[in-house]
Scaffold this motif. Structure first.
Motif, PDB file in Angstrom:
ATOM      1  N   GLY A 161      26.100  -0.117  31.202  1.00 63.56           N
ATOM      2  CA  GLY A 161      26.826   0.843  32.037  1.00 63.56           C
ATOM      3  C   GLY A 161      26.203   0.906  33.419  1.00 63.56           C
ATOM      4  N   ASN A 162      26.928   0.402  34.401  1.00 61.06           N
ATOM      5  CA  ASN A 162      26.467   0.456  35.798  1.00 61.06           C
ATOM      6  C   ASN A 162      27.015   1.734  36.418  1.00 61.06           C
ATOM      7  OD1 ASN A 162      25.843   0.111  38.463  1.00 61.06           O
ATOM      8  ND2 ASN A 162      27.195  -1.647  38.800  1.00 61.06           N
ATOM      9  N   TRP A 163      26.136   2.713  36.545  1.00 65.88           N
ATOM     10  CA  TRP A 163      26.590   4.023  37.043  1.00 65.88           C
ATOM     11  C   TRP A 163      26.878   4.021  38.537  1.00 65.88           C
ATOM     12  CZ3 TRP A 163      22.580   7.837  34.410  1.00 65.88           C
ATOM     13  CH2 TRP A 163      22.752   7.769  33.022  1.00 65.88           C
ATOM     14  N   LYS A 164      26.459   2.987  39.224  1.00 64.04           N
ATOM     15  CA  LYS A 164      26.612   2.920  40.688  1.00 64.04           C
ATOM     16  C   LYS A 164      25.976   4.179  41.306  1.00 64.04           C
ATOM     17  CE  LYS A 164      30.374  -0.255  40.004  1.00 64.04           C
ATOM     18  NZ  LYS A 164      31.609  -0.885  40.450  1.00 64.04           N
ATOM     19  N   MET A 165      26.500   4.696  42.414  1.00 66.10           N
ATOM     20  CA  MET A 165      25.834   5.845  43.062  1.00 66.10           C
ATOM     21  C   MET A 165      26.406   7.151  42.505  1.00 66.10           C
ATOM     22  SD  MET A 165      24.896   6.403  47.078  1.00 66.10           S
ATOM     23  CE  MET A 165      26.459   7.080  47.599  1.00 66.10           C
ATOM     24  N   GLY A 220      23.059  -9.267  42.907  1.00 61.89           N
ATOM     25  CA  GLY A 220      24.275  -9.893  43.412  1.00 61.89           C
ATOM     26  C   GLY A 220      25.569  -9.205  43.031  1.00 61.89           C
ATOM     27  N   HIS A 221      25.505  -7.901  42.743  1.00 64.41           N
ATOM     28  CA  HIS A 221      26.776  -7.200  42.498  1.00 64.41           C
ATOM     29  C   HIS A 221      27.659  -7.375  43.736  1.00 64.41           C
ATOM     30  CE1 HIS A 221      29.724  -4.077  41.795  1.00 64.41           C
ATOM     31  NE2 HIS A 221      29.367  -4.123  40.524  1.00 64.41           N
ATOM     32  N   SER A 222      28.953  -7.464  43.526  1.00 65.22           N
ATOM     33  CA  SER A 222      29.852  -7.738  44.660  1.00 65.22           C
ATOM     34  C   SER A 222      29.768  -6.650  45.724  1.00 65.22           C
ATOM     35  CB  SER A 222      31.295  -7.896  44.178  1.00 65.22           C
ATOM     36  OG  SER A 222      31.733  -6.708  43.574  1.00 65.22           O
ATOM     37  N   TYR A 251      30.376 -11.943  34.882  1.00 68.07           N
ATOM     38  CA  TYR A 251      31.553 -12.377  35.649  1.00 68.07           C
ATOM     39  C   TYR A 251      32.395 -11.160  35.964  1.00 68.07           C
ATOM     40  CZ  TYR A 251      36.208 -14.006  36.735  1.00 68.07           C
ATOM     41  OH  TYR A 251      37.419 -14.165  37.358  1.00 68.07           O
ATOM     42  N   GLU A 252      32.476 -10.835  37.248  1.00 68.40           N
ATOM     43  CA  GLU A 252      33.246  -9.675  37.683  1.00 68.40           C
ATOM     44  C   GLU A 252      34.211 -10.082  38.790  1.00 68.40           C
ATOM     45  OE1 GLU A 252      30.905  -5.833  36.676  1.00 68.40           O
ATOM     46  OE2 GLU A 252      30.558  -6.401  38.741  1.00 68.40           O
ATOM     47  N   PRO A 253      35.468 -10.334  38.458  1.00 67.19           N
ATOM     48  CA  PRO A 253      36.429 -10.630  39.518  1.00 67.19           C
ATOM     49  C   PRO A 253      36.540  -9.413  40.437  1.00 67.19           C
ATOM     50  CG  PRO A 253      37.523 -10.467  37.359  1.00 67.19           C
ATOM     51  CD  PRO A 253      36.063 -10.255  37.120  1.00 67.19           C
ATOM     52  N   ALA A 262      39.273  -6.868  40.292  1.00 63.97           N
ATOM     53  CA  ALA A 262      39.430  -6.045  39.083  1.00 63.97           C
ATOM     54  C   ALA A 262      38.421  -4.900  39.036  1.00 63.97           C
ATOM     55  CB  ALA A 262      39.273  -6.921  37.839  1.00 63.97           C
ATOM     56  N   ILE A 263      37.573  -4.784  40.064  1.00 64.52           N
ATOM     57  CA  ILE A 263      36.518  -3.759  40.017  1.00 64.52           C
ATOM     58  C   ILE A 263      37.040  -2.438  40.568  1.00 64.52           C
ATOM     59  CG2 ILE A 263      34.259  -3.077  40.902  1.00 64.52           C
ATOM     60  CD1 ILE A 263      33.472  -6.033  40.868  1.00 64.52           C
ATOM     61  N   GLY A 264      37.055  -1.441  39.707  1.00 64.25           N
ATOM     62  CA  GLY A 264      37.442  -0.095  40.112  1.00 64.25           C
ATOM     63  C   GLY A 264      38.899   0.042  40.505  1.00 64.25           C
ATOM     64  N   THR A 265      39.705  -0.965  40.197  1.00 68.90           N
ATOM     65  CA  THR A 265      41.091  -0.961  40.640  1.00 68.90           C
ATOM     66  C   THR A 265      42.059  -0.627  39.509  1.00 68.90           C
ATOM     67  OG1 THR A 265      41.277  -3.305  40.094  1.00 68.90           O
ATOM     68  CG2 THR A 265      40.658  -2.762  42.364  1.00 68.90           C
ATOM     69  N   GLY A 295      34.940  -5.335  35.150  1.00 71.46           N
ATOM     70  CA  GLY A 295      36.115  -5.082  35.987  1.00 71.46           C
ATOM     71  C   GLY A 295      37.120  -4.254  35.219  1.00 71.46           C
ATOM     72  N   SER A 296      37.072  -2.923  35.454  1.00 67.56           N
ATOM     73  CA  SER A 296      38.007  -1.987  34.814  1.00 67.56           C
ATOM     74  C   SER A 296      38.008  -2.077  33.285  1.00 67.56           C
ATOM     75  CB  SER A 296      39.420  -2.176  35.370  1.00 67.56           C
ATOM     76  OG  SER A 296      39.459  -1.869  36.758  1.00 67.56           O
ATOM     77  N   VAL A 297      36.813  -2.306  32.714  1.00 67.97           N
ATOM     78  CA  VAL A 297      36.707  -2.303  31.244  1.00 67.97           C
ATOM     79  C   VAL A 297      36.802  -0.859  30.746  1.00 67.97           C
ATOM     80  CG1 VAL A 297      35.094  -2.665  29.319  1.00 67.97           C
ATOM     81  CG2 VAL A 297      35.361  -4.431  31.079  1.00 67.97           C
ATOM     82  N   VAL A 339      30.046  -2.370  32.683  1.00 64.94           N
ATOM     83  CA  VAL A 339      31.063  -1.315  32.769  1.00 64.94           C
ATOM     84  C   VAL A 339      30.722  -0.364  33.902  1.00 64.94           C
ATOM     85  CG1 VAL A 339      32.249   0.479  31.450  1.00 64.94           C
ATOM     86  CG2 VAL A 339      31.244  -1.473  30.250  1.00 64.94           C
ATOM     87  N   GLY A 340      31.653  -0.129  34.806  1.00 64.82           N
ATOM     88  CA  GLY A 340      31.428   0.804  35.901  1.00 64.82           C
ATOM     89  C   GLY A 340      31.935   2.190  35.536  1.00 64.82           C
ATOM     90  N   GLY A 341      33.118   2.522  36.049  1.00 67.25           N
ATOM     91  CA  GLY A 341      33.675   3.870  35.897  1.00 67.25           C
ATOM     92  C   GLY A 341      33.633   4.417  34.484  1.00 67.25           C
ATOM     93  N   ALA A 342      33.999   3.609  33.507  1.00 68.11           N
ATOM     94  CA  ALA A 342      34.080   4.109  32.125  1.00 68.11           C
ATOM     95  C   ALA A 342      32.708   4.434  31.543  1.00 68.11           C
ATOM     96  CB  ALA A 342      34.808   3.096  31.241  1.00 68.11           C
TER      97      ALA A 342
END
Ligand SMILES: O=C[C@H](O)COP(=O)(O)O
Length: 264
Positions: A14-18, A104-106, A176-178, A181-184, A222-224, A243-246
């Motif tokens: 889980g990548n919580w980002k900021m 190297g996160h996008s 692999y993160e297109p 598809a990230i956060g979209t 990407g939006s998993v 996994v980002g948002g979720a």
């Protein structure tokens, strides 16, 4: 390519980002820990990637309650120490017992102009401190529309893995993160994910003798969410998800970790 073997234990990170200060981080990990059972940890490696400011709190909680949750950082400096204001070194993260560091996160490539050379230096810095880099690769929408996704991703992979020997690549995770598809809410189809993940594994086999290609875990990101993870995990060359948002919703993240119970 061969199906996932026990040597490729799935990883849900889980990548919580900021998001989440250290108090919120404790509350989120506690909720996850309450829901996750021994059988979950047996089946899947579960990791959280909080902001730097929350890592120490997560470490303290994990140690005190002997939790099976792993943790890591969202970035790491390419430098070992010195006059690099704002940077965090791999040895500092190792001292906090981080298992992983994303490189190297996008969003780092896009907003901080990180090149493949920088990403490679970060990956090598992490490995030198016994931290597994989660090396992110992925194409933008323009590249995807032109059908160049495989070539684009393999070039990023070659650059990111430069000078990393076989014994170290084994503990490297590729994500692999297109970018489109990230956060979209746009998820790559399971077939899209498999196409690129299989190409990554084939390239690993070309780059390294002696089997690391079969051992390296390749994640999709990407939006998993709970609604699409089972189909993605059914692919031979997908060994987990970034996994980002979720991952900010403990119920949803635990559902993702239990993808085996969900319909494909
Ligand atoms: O690192 C995670 C990815 O950027 C995916 O983020 P997302 O799940 O919010 O699309």
């Amino acid at each position: 390519m061969a199906p996932a073997t026990p040597s490729r234990k799935p990883l849900m990170a889980g990548n919580w980002k900021m998001n989440n200060n250290h108090l919120e981080a404790i509350a989120l990990v506690q909720k996850m820990a309450f829901a996750l059972k021994e059988a979950d940890y047996d089946a899947v490696d579960v990791a959280v990637l909080p902001p730097f400011t929350a890592i120490r709190s997560v470490q303290t909680l994990v140690d005190a309650d002997r939790l099976g949750i792993q943790y890591g950082a969202q970035d790491v400096s390419q430098h070992a120490s010195g006059a690099y204001t704002g940077e965090i070194s791999a040895s500092m993260l190792a001292k906090l017992k981080c298992s992983y560091a994303v490189v190297g996160h996008s969003e780092r490539r896009q907003y901080h102009a990180e090149t493949d050379e920088i990403v490679n230096a970060k990956a090598r810095a992490a490995l030198a401190a016994d931290i597994s880099p989660i090396l992110c690769v992925g194409e933008g929408l323009d590249v995807r529309k032109a059908g160049g996704q495989v070539a684009h991703v393999l070039a990023q992979l070659d650059g990111g893995l430069a000078k990393i020997p076989a014994d170290q690549v084994r503990r490297t995770v590729i994500a692999y993160e297109p970018v489109w598809a990230i956060g979209t809410g746009e998820t790559a189809t399971p077939k899209d994910a498999q196409e690129v993940c299989a190409a990554i594994r084939t390239r690993l086999a070309e780059l390294y003798d002696g089997g690391p290609a079969d051992e390296v875990r390749i994640l999709y990101g990407g939006s998993v969410k709970g609604g699409n993870i089972a189909g993605i995990m059914a692919q031979d060359d997908v060994d987990g998800a970034l996994v980002g948002g979720a991952s900010l919703d403990p119920g949803e993240f635990v559902k993702i970790c239990r993808y085996r119970d969900l319909p494909v």
